[in-house]
Design an enzyme around this catalytic site. Structure first.
Site, PDB file in Angstrom:
ATOM      1  N   TYR A  64       0.824  -1.215   0.000  1.00 53.69           N
ATOM      2  CA  TYR A  64       0.000   0.000   0.000  1.00 53.69           C
ATOM      3  C   TYR A  64       0.856   1.262   0.000  1.00 53.69           C
ATOM      4  CZ  TYR A  64      -4.425  -2.305  -0.085  1.00 53.69           C
ATOM      5  OH  TYR A  64      -5.504  -3.040  -0.520  1.00 53.69           O
ATOM      6  N   HIS A 116     -15.021   2.807  -1.629  1.00 54.82           N
ATOM      7  CA  HIS A 116     -14.027   1.778  -1.283  1.00 54.82           C
ATOM      8  C   HIS A 116     -12.921   2.328  -0.385  1.00 54.82           C
ATOM      9  CE1 HIS A 116     -15.217  -0.897  -4.984  1.00 54.82           C
ATOM     10  NE2 HIS A 116     -16.176  -0.772  -4.097  1.00 54.82           N
ATOM     11  N   THR A 191     -16.128   2.783 -15.389  1.00 58.55           N
ATOM     12  CA  THR A 191     -16.332   1.594 -14.558  1.00 58.55           C
ATOM     13  C   THR A 191     -16.914   0.472 -15.412  1.00 58.55           C
ATOM     14  OG1 THR A 191     -17.464   0.646 -12.642  1.00 58.55           O
ATOM     15  CG2 THR A 191     -18.532   2.532 -13.668  1.00 58.55           C
TER      16      THR A 191
HETATM   17  N1  APR Z   1     -11.731   6.628 -19.712  1.00 60.44           N
HETATM   18  C1  APR Z   1     -12.889   6.051 -19.281  1.00 60.44           C
HETATM   19  N2  APR Z   1     -13.000   4.729 -19.056  1.00 60.44           N
HETATM   20  C2  APR Z   1     -11.938   3.964 -19.272  1.00 60.44           C
HETATM   21  C3  APR Z   1     -10.705   4.481 -19.730  1.00 60.44           C
HETATM   22  C4  APR Z   1     -10.632   5.872 -19.953  1.00 60.44           C
HETATM   23  N3  APR Z   1      -9.509   6.456 -20.366  1.00 60.44           N
HETATM   24  N4  APR Z   1      -9.822   3.460 -19.846  1.00 60.44           N
HETATM   25  C5  APR Z   1     -10.478   2.348 -19.483  1.00 60.44           C
HETATM   26  N5  APR Z   1     -11.748   2.640 -19.136  1.00 60.44           N
HETATM   27  C6  APR Z   1     -12.807   1.731 -18.674  1.00 60.44           C
HETATM   28  C7  APR Z   1     -12.704   0.305 -19.138  1.00 60.44           C
HETATM   29  O1  APR Z   1     -13.288   0.154 -20.430  1.00 60.44           O
HETATM   30  C8  APR Z   1     -13.487  -0.433 -18.060  1.00 60.44           C
HETATM   31  O2  APR Z   1     -14.868  -0.489 -18.402  1.00 60.44           O
HETATM   32  O3  APR Z   1     -12.721   1.667 -17.269  1.00 60.44           O
HETATM   33  C9  APR Z   1     -13.325   0.457 -16.822  1.00 60.44           C
HETATM   34  C10 APR Z   1     -12.450  -0.127 -15.730  1.00 60.44           C
HETATM   35  O4  APR Z   1     -13.079  -1.260 -15.193  1.00 60.44           O
HETATM   36  P1  APR Z   1     -12.539  -1.977 -13.859  1.00 60.44           P
HETATM   37  O5  APR Z   1     -11.045  -2.132 -13.948  1.00 60.44           O
HETATM   38  O6  APR Z   1     -13.377  -3.178 -13.637  1.00 60.44           O
HETATM   39  O7  APR Z   1     -12.775  -0.871 -12.744  1.00 60.44           O
HETATM   40  P2  APR Z   1     -13.998  -0.621 -11.747  1.00 60.44           P
HETATM   41  O8  APR Z   1     -15.300  -0.788 -12.466  1.00 60.44           O
HETATM   42  O9  APR Z   1     -13.692   0.654 -11.078  1.00 60.44           O
HETATM   43  O10 APR Z   1     -13.893  -1.806 -10.709  1.00 60.44           O
HETATM   44  C11 APR Z   1     -12.679  -2.020 -10.059  1.00 60.44           C
HETATM   45  O11 APR Z   1     -12.720  -3.525  -8.300  1.00 60.44           O
HETATM   46  O12 APR Z   1     -10.802  -4.441  -7.488  1.00 60.44           O
HETATM   47  C12 APR Z   1     -11.915  -3.684  -7.160  1.00 60.44           C
HETATM   48  O13 APR Z   1     -12.043  -2.075  -5.500  1.00 60.44           O
HETATM   49  C13 APR Z   1     -11.444  -2.322  -6.728  1.00 60.44           C
HETATM   50  O14 APR Z   1     -12.599  -0.285  -7.171  1.00 60.44           O
HETATM   51  C14 APR Z   1     -11.956  -1.360  -7.781  1.00 60.44           C
HETATM   52  C15 APR Z   1     -12.911  -2.186  -8.588  1.00 60.44           C
END
Ligand code: APR
Length: 251
Positions: A64, A116, A191
């Site tokens: 971390y 989170h 997301t």
């Molecule tokens: N702008 C907007 N979106 C984007 C970009 C960008 N430049 N680059 C990638 N993405 C999108 C991807 O297409 C994907 O849909 O961001 C999304 C990321 O998805 P995840 O990695 O699953 O992230 P998230 O939905 O935030 O979930 C991750 O899981 O591990 C846990 O707590 C952790 O908060 C985290 C969560």
């Protein structure tokens, strides 16, 4: 973009939900991407659970500390500044984020709910007594780092983030759910919509009559709930959205 600007202009209450994709263009690796270098040989379960921390507090605390250094060195991209500008253009705007990097607050967004938790807050593992961030050791290199002890109960100090298997913080979660049900427009940025329970928020907003706008370069689980999809990266799409909104206001 014009349809999205129109929906935001007509809304009194706007909820913005952000995920890991929001920070991608600021160079912050997602959780799994962060398992590189020294940390590549570990599973998330070895670094982001309470059991892992109790087994090896120095390893988890060191990981971390490394992530904190990455985040501190990162620059919020123009999309972050666009959300600050958007906050001034709509009567009530709240950001609910799954990210733990604190970039929304750093750049000046005022109402931010961190579902989170945050890399920059700390509490003890046994009783969750708060612990001051400025008393936390910051190792210079990628290394294990023994956490400090809680002055009240003596248990180890941990980052105030939600680990696998843990509940989301009750108060902010309830607030996010209420805001999703009460907003007239919801902007969902970066997301995948795969991580529960945050993934429910766009569906709650849609069911209660809000216009849901998605900003993402790729289709996601959120896309089905979205009335409008702005297909592209947050760093370009959010400033364009704010520009469309302000142009519309001056004409
Ligand atoms: N702008 C907007 N979106 C984007 C970009 C960008 N430049 N680059 C990638 N993405 C999108 C991807 O297409 C994907 O849909 O961001 C999304 C990321 O998805 P995840 O990695 O699953 O992230 P998230 O939905 O935030 O979930 C991750 O899981 O591990 C846990 O707590 C952790 O908060 C985290 C969560």
């Amino acid at each position: 973009m014009r349809a999205a600007a129109r929906a935001l202009r007509g809304a009194r209450r706007v909820l913005v939900a952000t995920g890991a994709g929001m920070s991608r263009e600021s160079g912050i690796p997602t959780f799994r991407d962060a398992l590189t270098g020294l940390w590549a040989r570990y599973d998330p379960e070895e670094l982001a659970t309470e059991a892992a921390f109790r087994r090896n507090p120095a390893r988890v605390f060191g990981w971390y500390a490394w992530r904190r250094r990455l985040v501190r060195a990162a620059e919020p991209h123009p999309g972050y500044h666009a959300l600050v500008a958007l906050e001034r253009l709509v009567p009530e705007l709240v950001i609910v984020t799954q990210n733990v990097d604190g970039l929304h607050r750093r750049v000046g967004s005022r109402r931010v709910l961190e579902l989170h938790g945050s890399l920059e807050r700390f509490s003890c593992v046994d009783a969750r007594h708060p612990f001051p961030a400025d008393a936390v050791p910051e190792p210079a290199a990628d290394a294990a780092c023994e956490p400090p002890r809680c002055p009240r109960c003596g248990s180890a100090v941990r980052p105030d983030v939600v680990w696998f298997g843990e509940m989301l913080p009750e108060r902010v979660t309830a607030e996010a759910w209420d805001l999703a049900a009460a907003c007239q427009a919801m902007l969902v940025v970066g997301t995948s919509g795969l991580v529960q329970p945050a993934a429910q928020l766009p569906y709650i907003a849609r069911d209660t009559g809000a216009t849901v706008i998605e900003v993402n370069p790729d289709p996601t689980e959120v896309s089905a709930a979205a009335h409008i999809v702005c297909s592209g990266p947050a760093g370009a799409m959010l400033p364009a959205l704010v520009a469309a909104l302000t142009e519309g206001e001056s004409t």
